[in-house]
Design an enzyme around this catalytic site. Sequence first.
Site, PDB file in Angstrom:
ATOM      1  N   TYR A 110       0.864  -1.178   0.000  1.00 53.46           N
ATOM      2  CA  TYR A 110       0.000   0.000   0.000  1.00 53.46           C
ATOM      3  C   TYR A 110       0.905   1.233   0.000  1.00 53.46           C
ATOM      4  O   TYR A 110       1.502   1.572   1.021  1.00 53.46           O
ATOM      5  CB  TYR A 110      -0.922  -0.036   1.225  1.00 53.46           C
ATOM      6  CG  TYR A 110      -1.854   1.151   1.386  1.00 53.46           C
ATOM      7  CD1 TYR A 110      -2.082   2.079   0.371  1.00 53.46           C
ATOM      8  CD2 TYR A 110      -2.547   1.352   2.583  1.00 53.46           C
ATOM      9  CE1 TYR A 110      -2.950   3.150   0.537  1.00 53.46           C
ATOM     10  CE2 TYR A 110      -3.418   2.421   2.754  1.00 53.46           C
ATOM     11  CZ  TYR A 110      -3.607   3.315   1.727  1.00 53.46           C
ATOM     12  OH  TYR A 110      -4.464   4.380   1.908  1.00 53.46           O
ATOM     13  N   LYS A 124      -1.067  -1.252  -4.266  1.00 55.52           N
ATOM     14  CA  LYS A 124      -2.185  -0.296  -4.287  1.00 55.52           C
ATOM     15  C   LYS A 124      -1.516   1.051  -4.443  1.00 55.52           C
ATOM     16  O   LYS A 124      -0.863   1.555  -3.528  1.00 55.52           O
ATOM     17  CB  LYS A 124      -2.986  -0.368  -2.987  1.00 55.52           C
ATOM     18  CG  LYS A 124      -4.009   0.747  -2.795  1.00 55.52           C
ATOM     19  CD  LYS A 124      -4.821   0.443  -1.553  1.00 55.52           C
ATOM     20  CE  LYS A 124      -5.624   1.555  -0.914  1.00 55.52           C
ATOM     21  NZ  LYS A 124      -5.885   2.770  -1.584  1.00 55.52           N
TER      22      LYS A 124
END
Length: 291
Positions: free
Chosen positions: A135, A163
């Site tokens: 992330y 992400k």
Amino acid sequence: MEKIYAALMTAFDEDGNIDEKGTREIIRHDIDQEKVDGLYVGGSTGENFMLGTDEKKEIFRIAWDEAKNSGVDLIAQVGSPNLHEAKYLAKYVTTELGFKTISAVTPFYYNFSFDEIKHYYDEIVKDVDAHLIIYSIPALTGVSLSLDNFAKLFENPKIIGVKYTNADFYLLERIRDRFPDKLILSGFDEMLLPALALGVNGCIGSTFNINAKKVREEIKAFDEGDMEKARNLQHESNDLITDLLDNGIYPSLKLVLEHMGVHAGFTREPMAHASEKVIKGADEIYNKYFA
Ligand code: MN9
């Protein structure tokens, strides 16, 4: 077709305690009404970085229980600068629950070196039977990863993607080109179309809790090569996103969900509760885009 994941919100009561019933309603709404392909549980939108370990577990448990038989992808975000907790949560979601994919934010606050960041990721996946999605959100963590940094992290075969919540489209193009087999999920809803143009595999976003249907149409138009339609739909979504951001995005999303009959509750302090002005602003957003 590129997948749409809602960054799952958490319903809290007025005192900031998790509201299980409300949280389940949000999950059902995302799956049954918004028809998302998956849920990203325990991210920024879930107000995760204001929670304690037991509360994080509670949200994973609720999400798993409510969604496990719904046929949607489930991703558990377990990361934080507390590596012991991240490893503990990774174990919890994969063994006590059935998550197959985890995610971890880059460790923040201290200026960790890249070697420390790499160690963090290798440790989190080491003893769990799961894949991990990095992330990356430099604007909130202050941590930027370079192309070579990604290359080193992706050497670990359990680390399957990122992400990508970043407006750096140059880096996105370089990552896409260099790692054609890794999963890239776009994290800024307002920049979905340029991200699609660069070949992302899907998107994870807060606004997909209320706006996934339009996004589905946009992706379809893009995949069919109807760029004008895709651009018009992104434009319509961006009008909504701009109004949400101007009014305070998390309380506004929750207030719009309440209008949709979903008891999304309050934001958690230190995030302020919605003022009269914010409540009125959210009423206007609902009437303008959804009534
Ligand atoms: O998960 C979300 N990021 C944050 C991604 O909330 C920090 C986005 O969906 C944004 O909320 C959205 C508005 O800027 O793109």
